[in-house]
Scaffold this motif. Structure first.
Motif, PDB file in Angstrom:
ATOM      1  N   HIS A  79       0.731  -1.209  -0.097  1.00 55.46           N
ATOM      2  CA  HIS A  79      -0.053   0.011  -0.051  1.00 55.46           C
ATOM      3  C   HIS A  79       0.851   1.363   0.063  1.00 55.46           C
ATOM      4  O   HIS A  79       0.703   2.272  -0.891  1.00 55.46           O
ATOM      5  N   ASP A 128       1.356   4.174  -2.776  1.00 55.41           N
ATOM      6  CA  ASP A 128       1.260   5.486  -2.586  1.00 55.41           C
ATOM      7  C   ASP A 128       2.472   6.366  -3.092  1.00 55.41           C
ATOM      8  O   ASP A 128       2.269   7.408  -3.817  1.00 55.41           O
ATOM      9  N   HIS A 159      -5.335  11.807   2.954  1.00 52.56           N
ATOM     10  CA  HIS A 159      -4.700  10.373   2.503  1.00 52.56           C
ATOM     11  C   HIS A 159      -3.959   9.819   3.428  1.00 52.56           C
ATOM     12  O   HIS A 159      -4.079   8.561   3.877  1.00 52.56           O
ATOM     13  N   ASP A 205      -4.617   6.214   5.509  1.00 54.06           N
ATOM     14  CA  ASP A 205      -3.455   5.144   5.532  1.00 54.06           C
ATOM     15  C   ASP A 205      -3.233   4.605   7.142  1.00 54.06           C
ATOM     16  O   ASP A 205      -2.971   3.566   7.377  1.00 54.06           O
ATOM     17  N   MET A 262      -9.201   3.274  -3.474  1.00 49.10           N
ATOM     18  CA  MET A 262      -8.362   4.320  -3.915  1.00 49.10           C
ATOM     19  C   MET A 262      -8.418   4.134  -5.583  1.00 49.10           C
ATOM     20  O   MET A 262      -8.483   5.247  -6.019  1.00 49.10           O
TER      21      MET A 262
HETATM   22 ZN   LIG Z   1      -2.491   5.155   0.997  1.00 46.66          ZN
END
Ligand SMILES: [Zn+2]
Length: 296
Positions: free
Chosen positions: A44, A48, A151, A155, A198
């Motif tokens: 993840h 990003d 964001h 997370d 996302m």
């Molecule tokens: Zn993220």
């Protein structure tokens, strides 16, 4: 580059470097500690990093001035990179979910306790990044930084899910609860879901814009009013603001006195363009002049 732009760019780089660091730490610890959830969270963070860099590249490409081949500018470069990243996120999310389900049909080992340290570190760092970027975003009035900050906050939730999964697997093993070890891949499915979401958000918005979407009526009222106020414009017949990435191109039809000269009509059209170009999000204006008539 101004002070504000420098700070905004600095904030963007903090996000990229922080995520890169987390991807490496969680990736290595996740593999060493045999935790699927932690590896998923590392992927993840890596996603990003890739999407942040793609955004920077897309924004830069979109800033290229119009040329002969692209008279409407390069705004859609931003949309194209967004679609590529969305596809990537779908692939990553899908891979994690499939891997997690498959692992549930195998003999699983209990994750190592260091997985917990890495995930707690990730939660703390992410929360700090969230607060710092929200502070910068508010101070410099940057919507992009504020969105970035939120964001980071989302997370944090992804990492909390991992903390719960790994914690339950470890605690369950200590208390001899059968099946507790499956909480680890279960947490990685939560992470996969967040990555897929996302990708969906990014992709659906980009596809929407790429299909020559025009601004809605309530978003164009300020443009419409400005045009109506111009001397010689008797009526605005039509106003379309086509969205191309971060800017719009306006197609406007205005009615003028049918008895004035072509030169006077042209001057009014020029004035309409000048006035609408004062809006920062307007890249170009195409004006069409109609003769005013009562019936229409
Ligand atoms: Zn993220």
């Amino acid at each position: 580059m101004g002070e504000r732009d420098k700070k905004v760019q600095f904030g963007a780089w903090i996000g990229i470097i922080g995520n890169l660091m987390l991807a490496v730490i969680k990736g290595i610890t996740g593999i060493a500690a045999d935790s699927r959830a932690l590896v998923a969270d590392a992927l993840h963070s890596a996603s990003d990093v890739v999407s942040s860099i793609a955004v920077l590249v897309g924004v830069r490409a979109a800033q290229q001035p119009p040329d002969d081949d692209h008279p409407y500018g390069h705004g859609k470069a931003e949309t194209v990179t967004a679609i590529i990243v969305a596809v990537l996120l779908f692939v990553v999310g899908f891979e994690i979910a499939v891997g997690a389900v498959q692992s549930m049909f195998t003999e699983l080992s209990v994750p190592g306790v260091w997985a917990l340290y890495a995930i707690v570190f990730s939660i703390v760092l992410k929360e700090m990044m969230f607060r710092y970027k929200l502070f910068l975003g508010k101070k410099y009035h940057s919507e992009a930084l504020k969105a970035d900050a939120w964001h980071h906050r989302s997370d944090v939730f992804s990492s909390v899910a991992v903390l719960i999964g790994v914690g339950a697997a470890l605690g369950g093993a200590a208390l001899n609860i059968p099946g507790a070890v499956y909480m680890d891949p279960a947490a990685s499915i939560v992470v996969a879901f967040l990555i897929l979401r996302m990708g969906w958000k990014l992709g659906s918005e980009a596809v929407h814009i790429s299909l020559d979407h025009v601004l809605h009526e309530e978003e164009t009222t300020s443009l419409w009013r400005k045009a109506e106020e111009i001397n010689g414009v008797m009526q605005v017949d039509e106003l379309l603001a086509r969205e191309l990435g971060h800017y719009v191109i306006v197609d406007i039809k205005v009615s003028v006195d049918p008895l004035i000269t072509v030169e006077e009509g042209h001057a009014i059209g020029k004035k309409v363009k000048q006035e609408l170009m004062t809006f920062t999000f307007v890249e170009d204006v195409r004006v069409h002049i109609n003769p005013y008539s009562e019936e229409e």
